[in-house]
Design an enzyme around this catalytic site. Structure first.
Site, mmCIF file in Angstrom:
data_model
loop_
_atom_site.group_PDB
_atom_site.id
_atom_site.type_symbol
_atom_site.label_atom_id
_atom_site.label_comp_id
_atom_site.label_asym_id
_atom_site.label_seq_id
_atom_site.Cartn_x
_atom_site.Cartn_y
_atom_site.Cartn_z
ATOM 1 N N ASP A 1 -94.856 -7.202 -39.711
ATOM 2 C CA ASP A 1 -94.594 -8.585 -40.100
ATOM 3 C C ASP A 1 -93.318 -8.621 -40.926
ATOM 4 O OD1 ASP A 1 -95.175 -7.928 -42.790
ATOM 5 O OD2 ASP A 1 -97.259 -8.558 -42.610
ATOM 6 N N ARG B 1 -100.966 -9.518 -35.995
ATOM 7 C CA ARG B 1 -99.778 -8.660 -36.100
ATOM 8 C C ARG B 1 -99.714 -7.659 -34.950
ATOM 9 N NH1 ARG B 1 -99.873 -5.501 -41.313
ATOM 10 N NH2 ARG B 1 -102.057 -6.102 -41.487
#
Length: 298
Positions: free
Chosen positions: A80, A174
Site C-alpha cells: 500500500d 492489498r
C-alpha cells in the site's frame, strides 16, 4: 452495556487503538473487534461490548464490503502507499486498458488461495507478521483460502483506479491489488480503503470514533442489543426449566412449539429466556430434539 457498537474508524489508528480508546471512553474493559482494519483503512469496525464478546466467534466470519482506490505502476513492501517504494513506473494518462484491468479482476473472483501481505496482522507462530517484517526477519506467511464474491471497477483516472468489492472474512484487498498489478505486468499498490459493511452492519450504523469519545452517553444508546444479533440463526424460546438448564450449560430438550423442527437443520440456534432475553447460542446435540449450549450469556 452488552451488544455491538459500530465505529467509523478514521485513518491512522490501528484496530487495537480504536478498541483501547473506546474502552477508556465507555469505561468498560470488555470490548473487542470483529475483523482488523489496517491503519490506512477507514470505515466500519464492529465492536462487541460486554457479554456480547462471547458471541464473537459467531459474528466474526461474516462477509465484508469495501470501496478501494489503487495506484498502477507503483509497488511497495507493504503493498500500500504507506510502505517503502520498491519499484515505480512513469505515471502518465495511459496504462493498461480498462478491458485488461477488468479481465484481471475477473480472474480473482470466487474461491482461491490468497497470499497475505508480509506486513499484516496475521500471526506466525504467535507473532504478528508485521512485527517480524519490521524486525527485518523473513515472514513465511502461508496462503489462505478466501472468496471474492463481487468486484466492480468503478472507474480509472490513470494511474488511479476505483473498486467496489465484497469478500469473505480474512480477505486482503492489498493482496488483490498486488496480484492484479502483477497480472497486468505494471505493478500496483493500494492507495485508499474504506470498509462499507461488515455482515449486516453498514456505514449507516457507524458512529465516528471522535463522537464516541466526545459523547460516551450517546454512544451507549447506539449499542445494538444482543437480542438483535445473529438474526440468521433460528430462535428457540425456552421455558423456565429449559432456561435454568441452559444457564448451567446442560443439554436441553426443545419444548414443543419452540422453533423445532424448523431449526433442526441449523448448525446453531439462539436460545431465548421466557422473558425474551438472549440466553446464549446452542448447537444440536447427539440426540434428536436436544440442544447443547455452546455459549451461555447468563
Amino acid at each position: 452495556m452488552d451488544g455491538v457498537l459500530v465505529v467509523d474508524k478514521p485513518e491512522g489508528p490501528t484496530s487495537h487503538d480504536v478498541v483501547a480508546r473506546c474502552r477508556r471512553a465507555l469505561k468498560t474493559p470488555a470490548i473487542g473487534h470483529l475483523g482488523t482494519l489496517d491503519p490506512l483503512a477507514t470505515g466500519v469496525l464492529v465492536l462487541v461490548v460486554g457479554r456480547a464478546t462471547r458471541l464473537a466467534q459467531f459474528l466474526s466470519g461474516q462477509p465484508k464490503s469495501y470501496d478501494a482506490t489503487f495506484r498502477l505502476g507503483l509497488t511497495t513492501d507493504t503493498w500500500d502507499r504507506t510502505g517503502t517504494i520498491l519499484a515505480a513506473g512513469a505515471e502518465s494518462s495511459t496504462g493498461p486498458g480498462v478491458a485488461a484491468i477488468k479481465a484481471a479482476l475477473t480472474g480473482f473472483l470466487g474461491l482461491h488461495p490468497q497470499m497475505p501481505p508480509p506486513f499484516s496482522a496475521k500471526k506466525i507462530e504467535g507473532v504478528r507478521a508485521h512485527e517480524l517484517a519490521r524486525r527485518g526477519k523473513e515472514v513465511a506467511v502461508q496462503p489462505a483460502m478466501v472468496e471474492l464474491m463481487e468486484c466492480e471497477l468503478l472507474g480509472m483516472d490513470y494511474p488511479l483506479g476505483r473498486l467496489r468489492l465484497r469478500s469473505s472474512a480474512g480477505y486482503y484487498v492489498r493482496s488483490l491489488v498486488s496480484d492484479v498489478g502483477r497480472a497486468l505486468g505494471c505493478g500496483a499498490c493500494l492507495e485508499e480503503l474504506r470498509r462499507t459493511a461488515s455482515g449486516p452492519f453498514t456505514l449507516a450504523d457507524a458512529l465516528p470514533l471522535a463522537l464516541v469519545e466526545e459523547d460516551p452517553g450517546g454512544a451507549r444508546e447506539r449499542v445494538v442489543p444482543m437480542e438483535r444479533l445473529l438474526p440468521e440463526l433460528p430462535a428457540v424460546r425456552l421455558d423456565d426449566e429449559g432456561a435454568r438448564r441452559a444457564g448451567h450449560g446442560n443439554e436441553i430438550p426443545v419444548p414443543a412449539g419452540a422453533g423445532w423442527p424448523a431449526a433442526a437443520g441449523a448448525q446453531a440456534v439462539r436460545l431465548f429466556a421466557p422473558d425474551g432475553s438472549l440466553l446464549g447460542v446452542a448447537k444440536p446435540s447427539g440426540r434428536a430434539g436436544f440442544l447443547h449450549p455452546s455459549v451461555v450469556l447468563k
